[in-house]
Design an enzyme around this catalytic site. Structure first.
Site, mmCIF file in Angstrom:
data_model
loop_
_atom_site.group_PDB
_atom_site.id
_atom_site.type_symbol
_atom_site.label_atom_id
_atom_site.label_comp_id
_atom_site.label_asym_id
_atom_site.label_seq_id
_atom_site.Cartn_x
_atom_site.Cartn_y
_atom_site.Cartn_z
ATOM 1 C CB SER A 87 51.361 -5.453 140.635
ATOM 2 O OG SER A 87 51.244 -4.410 141.565
ATOM 3 C CE LYS B 272 53.584 -5.597 144.752
ATOM 4 N NZ LYS B 272 52.938 -4.691 143.795
ATOM 5 C CB SER C 269 49.338 -6.803 145.025
ATOM 6 O OG SER C 269 50.091 -6.246 143.972
#
Length: 275
Positions: free
Chosen positions: A80, A83, A140
């Protein structure tokens, strides 16, 4: 009733690294992985911390000087942390006037089919870009990242090309992006050093920290609620776990996961670090 597939909420532990920004005049760690920059600042008397993550970089958030590193150039799956680049590109487009935060972005079937952490976007669901950015930065959300990517570039593939071009421009020499959310995929990789470079840049992108500092916020016009548990690896201005002991000299904390779980390093009011 919501389909079982759409009920899934996967919060994976991922074996990564931590890159922590510090701002001048703080005592830092040293040891075998101490850099010449740290030695030049007279920090060689401070014992090295235990770092469970396989890779680590500590970078001065103003000068970009690397003060501490551990296996900083080995390729890792970014998960993640991907991102962060998605938010950078989106908010750079906002700053340049290409898009607006109130522009409507519509979820596609492709976004709906995403697994992992999600906000259960439905095909055809339309919300302002601002809402989808909150889904990415606070929740997220993988599906939210796809919505943002498709809104900005038309497809995930085209957006990934933009991610790679921006990475090259920023000097990230060993990073390859294949998607905007970070689910593992062949050719999707980075290093701790490249993430530190990206983090330094991200901290200066207008509005980015305004999104990532959000702990809890309404979503879908208040129908839902998003909570940031600081487990997505994105930069934050503070970590709620240490909220009452937050030191204003540390303006950005960056969290990652290692084999033993979360590693957080911060400077307390007494100048100490607590790994």
């Amino acid at each position: 009733m919501m389909p079982e597939r759409k009920k899934r909420f996967i919060n994976r532990e991922f074996s990564l690294f931590v890159a922590i920004f510090v701002f001048a005049s703080v005592n830092l760690m040293s040891g075998n992985t101490q850099t010449a920059n740290a030695a030049a600042l007279g920090l060689d008397a401070v014992p090295a911390p235990r770092v469970d993550s396989p890779s680590c970089v500590v970078m001065d958030g103003v000068s970009g000087a690397v003060l501490f590193e551990k296996d900083a150039y080995s390729r890792r799956m970014p998960a993640s942390l991907t991102k962060m680049m998605t938010l950078v590109l989106a908010l750079e487009d906002v700053a340049s006037g290409k898009v607006g935060l109130l522009d409507e972005a519509v979820a596609s079937e492709n976004a709906w089919e995403m697994g992992g952490t999600e906000v259960w976007a439905e095909p055809g669901e339309s919300m302002p870009l601002d809402e989808w950015l909150k889904a990415v930065a606070v929740g997220s959300a993988n599906d939210g990242a796809v919505v943002v990517a498709e809104f900005l570039s038309g497809s995930v593939e085209a957006f990934a090309d933009r991610m790679n071009s921006r990475a090259f421009e920023l000097g990230m020499q060993d990073t390859g992006f294949k998607n905007p959310h970070g689910l593992d995929e062949d050719g999707h990789y980075t290093t701790a050093m490249d993430m530190a470079i990206l983090s330094k840049h991200a901290a200066a992108v207008p509005y980015l920290l305004d999104y990532t500092k959000i702990y809890q916020t309404g979503f879908r016009g208040g129908k839902n609620e998003l909570t940031n548990f600081n487990e997505n690896g994105l930069p934050v201005r503070r970590c709620r776990r240490f909220e009452n002991r937050y030191d204003q000299q540390v303006r950005l904390l960056y969290l990652g996961h290692g084999p033993a779980g979360r590693l957080t390093v911060y400077r307390g009011p007494d100048g100490s670090f607590d790994p």
